[in-house]
Motif scaffolding. Structure first.
Motif, PDB file in Angstrom:
ATOM      1  N   GLY A 196       0.814  -1.205   0.000  1.00 22.07           N
ATOM      2  CA  GLY A 196       0.000   0.000   0.000  1.00 22.07           C
ATOM      3  C   GLY A 196       0.853   1.263   0.000  1.00 22.07           C
ATOM      4  O   GLY A 196       0.428   2.306  -0.522  1.00 22.07           O
ATOM      5  N   ILE A 197       2.061   1.175   0.586  1.00 25.31           N
ATOM      6  CA  ILE A 197       2.981   2.316   0.562  1.00 25.31           C
ATOM      7  C   ILE A 197       3.430   2.594  -0.875  1.00 25.31           C
ATOM      8  O   ILE A 197       3.505   3.748  -1.313  1.00 25.31           O
ATOM      9  N   ILE A 198       3.709   1.537  -1.621  1.00 31.62           N
ATOM     10  CA  ILE A 198       4.125   1.688  -3.016  1.00 31.62           C
ATOM     11  C   ILE A 198       2.974   2.272  -3.838  1.00 31.62           C
ATOM     12  O   ILE A 198       3.185   3.151  -4.682  1.00 31.62           O
ATOM     13  N   LYS A 199       1.773   1.795  -3.598  1.00 34.48           N
ATOM     14  CA  LYS A 199       0.593   2.339  -4.275  1.00 34.48           C
ATOM     15  C   LYS A 199       0.463   3.829  -3.995  1.00 34.48           C
ATOM     16  O   LYS A 199       0.158   4.623  -4.898  1.00 34.48           O
ATOM     17  N   MET A 200       0.696   4.217  -2.742  1.00 36.58           N
ATOM     18  CA  MET A 200       0.610   5.632  -2.371  1.00 36.58           C
ATOM     19  C   MET A 200       1.642   6.461  -3.138  1.00 36.58           C
ATOM     20  O   MET A 200       1.333   7.549  -3.638  1.00 36.58           O
ATOM     21  N   PHE A 201       2.867   5.974  -3.273  1.00 36.85           N
ATOM     22  CA  PHE A 201       3.889   6.708  -4.017  1.00 36.85           C
ATOM     23  C   PHE A 201       3.424   6.997  -5.446  1.00 36.85           C
ATOM     24  O   PHE A 201       3.721   8.050  -6.013  1.00 36.85           O
ATOM     25  N   CYS A 202       2.723   6.019  -6.046  1.00 39.31           N
ATOM     26  CA  CYS A 202       2.320   6.126  -7.451  1.00 39.31           C
ATOM     27  C   CYS A 202       1.114   7.038  -7.665  1.00 39.31           C
ATOM     28  O   CYS A 202       0.847   7.454  -8.800  1.00 39.31           O
ATOM     29  N   MET A 203       0.374   7.339  -6.609  1.00 41.77           N
ATOM     30  CA  MET A 203      -0.869   8.103  -6.759  1.00 41.77           C
ATOM     31  C   MET A 203      -0.648   9.470  -7.405  1.00 41.77           C
ATOM     32  O   MET A 203      -1.513   9.980  -8.128  1.00 41.77           O
ATOM     33  N   SER A 204       0.503  10.068  -7.152  1.00 40.40           N
ATOM     34  CA  SER A 204       0.758  11.419  -7.658  1.00 40.40           C
ATOM     35  C   SER A 204       1.264  11.418  -9.108  1.00 40.40           C
ATOM     36  O   SER A 204       1.492  12.488  -9.673  1.00 40.40           O
ATOM     37  N   ARG A 205       1.453  10.243  -9.704  1.00 41.41           N
ATOM     38  CA  ARG A 205       1.871  10.138 -11.112  1.00 41.41           C
ATOM     39  C   ARG A 205       1.215   8.895 -11.717  1.00 41.41           C
ATOM     40  O   ARG A 205       1.893   7.968 -12.154  1.00 41.41           O
ATOM     41  N   PRO A 206      -0.129   8.853 -11.756  1.00 46.37           N
ATOM     42  CA  PRO A 206      -0.837   7.627 -12.140  1.00 46.37           C
ATOM     43  C   PRO A 206      -0.686   7.246 -13.607  1.00 46.37           C
ATOM     44  O   PRO A 206      -0.938   6.098 -13.974  1.00 46.37           O
ATOM     45  N   GLU A 207      -0.270   8.184 -14.449  1.00 44.55           N
ATOM     46  CA  GLU A 207      -0.202   7.912 -15.880  1.00 44.55           C
ATOM     47  C   GLU A 207       0.994   7.056 -16.291  1.00 44.55           C
ATOM     48  O   GLU A 207       1.035   6.518 -17.402  1.00 44.55           O
TER      49      GLU A 207
END
Length: 377
Positions: A196-207
């Motif tokens: 979930g931490i890795i998912k959070m990192f990606c949220m700001s650059r989802p493309e």
């Protein structure tokens, strides 16, 4: 300055003088002063604190001495590996295993300051950042607030906000960031990165999931303590949470912070692992987002566990837990006796199943042996 993040960011330099006023005239200041600067005049220490005008001045004037006292009083050897891998003009996202509430990040900042590198911003759980002295010290020490739990929608929004802030801090503010690999400390000796931490990192650059992580320059950090921070307290908590949700008592987090600071730690090692490069991440390009997050978390685990420093206590606990002498050559009789004396402190606690409590305690030290072996191939 970006007002978008005022709810979670550390103090700006122009907010430091007022924070120093509150710290210097707090009820706890005389006690803090006597511990950090033993034998020094209280009023002179107070005036020194009041003179700080920047975060850097506070860190060099207070936090460096704090860590010097921790090392002097409770650490026999502090080793540091991998600093040479860092570029002096590059900012990183340091993802660390988490064994102590304060010291995991604090000791790393101390080692950076010793070597002339700027310190990082540090995540700080909202449960710890209550109004008052702790918050003033934390936000003056480049700590920023991280929300935990709550309703699903609120949690999603706070996670996205945190992701945006981390990317803004590294890319725009020019500051590195430290974050634990999971919410809360490892209580049982098993260091595993929450996907979930890795998912959070990606949220700001989802493309672009590859660029989302490669642009953060993630460096796994492995910290190991010869004597596990708060080991007795962790064993009691794990014992109490076997059959029901563990509810912390008032002041329990502060007790853990203070115990971690003063408890003997023996040898402590901090190792900076290899950065997760675009090539490392590209091997997962064809996976689904969920699988990508899982595989990146496991990659971080592999690097942290390979760098983790096992000590005699880990091998002693493994042999005791499994009733064997497999690792007998890894420790002395003196070291085994010292470990047993420490473990006997568990007898002070009145529990229904003392053997279960003992097994949990041994697991804190022995699980890293099994985990490191699992990732050695």
């Amino acid at each position: 300055m970006n007002n978008e993040f005022d709810d979670i960011r550390p103090y700006y330099d122009d907010e430091i003088p007022e924070a120093m006023q509150r710290i210097a005239y707090s009820e706890a200041f005389p006690l803090l002063s006597s511990w950090i600067f033993p034998g020094q005049d209280l009023e002179k220490v107070r005036q020194r604190v009041l003179s700080f005008k920047t975060t850097r001045a506070f860190q060099l004037g207070i936090m460096v001495p704090v860590n010097e006292q921790v090392v002097k009083r409770s650490i026999t050897e502090l080793s540091f590996h991998g600093f040479e891998k860092l570029s002096p003009d590059k900012q990183y996202l340091f993802v660390s295993n988490h064994r102590d509430i304060m010291l995991d990040a604090s000791l790393l900042q101390y080692l950076f300051a010793e070597r002339g590198r700027d310190t990082t911003e540090i995540t700080f759980g909202a449960n710890l950042m209550t109004p008052g002295l702790v918050t003033d010290i934390g936000k003056s020490n480049k700590m920023f607030r991280v929300e935990r739990g709550g309703r699903l929608k609120d949690f999603y929004m706070s996670s996205r906000h945190l992701s945006d802030y981390i990317r803004y801090t590294i890319g725009k503010k020019g500051q590195s960031v430290w974050i634990a690999q999971r919410n809360g400390r490892t209580k049982d000796g098993n260091d595993h990165t929450d996907q979930g931490i890795i998912k959070m990192f990606c949220m700001s650059r989802p493309e672009d999931k590859i660029e989302a992580l490669s642009s953060l320059h993630i460096v796994p950090v492995s910290i190991s303590y010869e004597w596990e921070s708060c080991d007795i307290l962790k064993a009691i908590e794990c014992y109490g949470s076997r059959s029901e949700r563990y509810i912390k008592k008032p002041g329990e987090d502060l007790t853990s912070i203070l115990t971690g600071i003063v408890q003997r730690k023996g040898r402590v090692d901090i190792s900076l692992c290899d950065e997760l490069t675009e090539a490392d991440l590209r091997q997962f390009d064809s996976t689904t987002n969920n699988e990508y997050h899982r595989l990146v978390a496991r990659l971080i685990d592999r690097r942290i566990l390979r760098a983790y420093q096992l000590r005699p206590n880990n091998y002693i606990a493994h042999d005791l837990r499994h009733g064997q002498t497999r690792y007998r050559d890894c420790y002395t009789e003196v070291e085994r006796d010292a470990f047993l004396r420490h473990m006997n402190r568990l007898n002070e606690y009145d529990v229904d199943e003392p053997d279960v409590l003992k097994d949990i305690f041994l697991g804190i030290y022995s699980n890293p042996v099994d985990n490191k072996n699992d990732f050695s191939v």
